[in-house]
Design a protein around this motif. Sequence first.
Motif, PDB file in Angstrom:
ATOM      1  N   THR A   1      35.446  26.386  75.773  1.00  0.00           N
ATOM      2  CA  THR A   1      34.217  27.144  75.993  1.00  0.00           C
ATOM      3  C   THR A   1      33.490  26.588  77.208  1.00  0.00           C
ATOM      4  O   THR A   1      33.618  25.421  77.552  1.00  0.00           O
ATOM      5  CB  THR A   1      33.270  27.039  74.777  1.00  0.00           C
TER       6      THR A   1
ATOM      7  N   VAL B   1      32.833  17.513  71.641  1.00  0.00           N
ATOM      8  CA  VAL B   1      33.754  18.211  72.550  1.00  0.00           C
ATOM      9  C   VAL B   1      35.066  18.518  71.831  1.00  0.00           C
ATOM     10  O   VAL B   1      35.607  19.629  71.933  1.00  0.00           O
ATOM     11  CB  VAL B   1      33.998  17.370  73.829  1.00  0.00           C
TER      12      VAL B   1
ATOM     13  N   LEU C   1      34.479  21.344  69.312  1.00  0.00           N
ATOM     14  CA  LEU C   1      34.378  22.634  70.007  1.00  0.00           C
ATOM     15  C   LEU C   1      35.749  23.121  70.459  1.00  0.00           C
ATOM     16  O   LEU C   1      36.081  24.304  70.329  1.00  0.00           O
ATOM     17  CB  LEU C   1      33.440  22.518  71.213  1.00  0.00           C
ATOM     18  N   ARG C   2      36.542  22.211  71.009  1.00  0.00           N
ATOM     19  CA  ARG C   2      37.870  22.597  71.491  1.00  0.00           C
ATOM     20  C   ARG C   2      38.748  23.090  70.351  1.00  0.00           C
ATOM     21  O   ARG C   2      39.413  24.110  70.466  1.00  0.00           O
ATOM     22  CB  ARG C   2      38.542  21.405  72.178  1.00  0.00           C
TER      23      ARG C   2
ATOM     24  N   ALA D   1      28.893  26.536  74.789  1.00  0.00           N
ATOM     25  CA  ALA D   1      28.806  25.293  74.007  1.00  0.00           C
ATOM     26  C   ALA D   1      27.368  25.034  73.599  1.00  0.00           C
ATOM     27  O   ALA D   1      27.093  24.678  72.439  1.00  0.00           O
ATOM     28  CB  ALA D   1      29.350  24.124  74.817  1.00  0.00           C
TER      29      ALA D   1
ATOM     30  N   HIS E   1      22.682  19.758  71.540  1.00  0.00           N
ATOM     31  CA  HIS E   1      23.120  19.820  72.933  1.00  0.00           C
ATOM     32  C   HIS E   1      22.393  18.768  73.771  1.00  0.00           C
ATOM     33  O   HIS E   1      22.998  18.090  74.607  1.00  0.00           O
ATOM     34  CB  HIS E   1      22.889  21.224  73.498  1.00  0.00           C
TER      35      HIS E   1
END
Length: 132
Positions: free
Chosen positions: A92, A82, A85-86, A97, A106
């Motif tokens: 997102t 997380v 991704l951020r 994601a 995932h």
Amino acid sequence: MTVVLWHLGILAVAVTLAVVIVRRIPVVSSRPPAPPQATRAAEAADRAFAAVRWWEHRLASTRDDLPRFHSLVQRRLAELVVERLRRRHGTTGPARAAEILGAELHELITVPLTAVPTRAELARLIARIEEI
């Protein structure tokens, strides 16, 4: 008069001894000196190795224990993903994601597992996290 000279002599010796003693007392600074650069670098390296040792210990202790793997490793990996991704892709949605992560990664962080991943699977997934 001799008594006065004796008193002055003793006073002079006492003052001389006091000066010598005071000069030998080390000066203490109000704050400790800054550690040398090599020490700071070594401390940073020690922290990095401590983090690696933490992960190594956790992974070894969860090899055959699915609930422990979920609580100690899977949650941390999800937090790491997380954050990646951020930072790298901005905020997102879940669909985006999943697209970025790929199906296998995932599932690792979102679906309750039925078995602890093998070392090879985990190594491949962690490499994928690093690519993000």
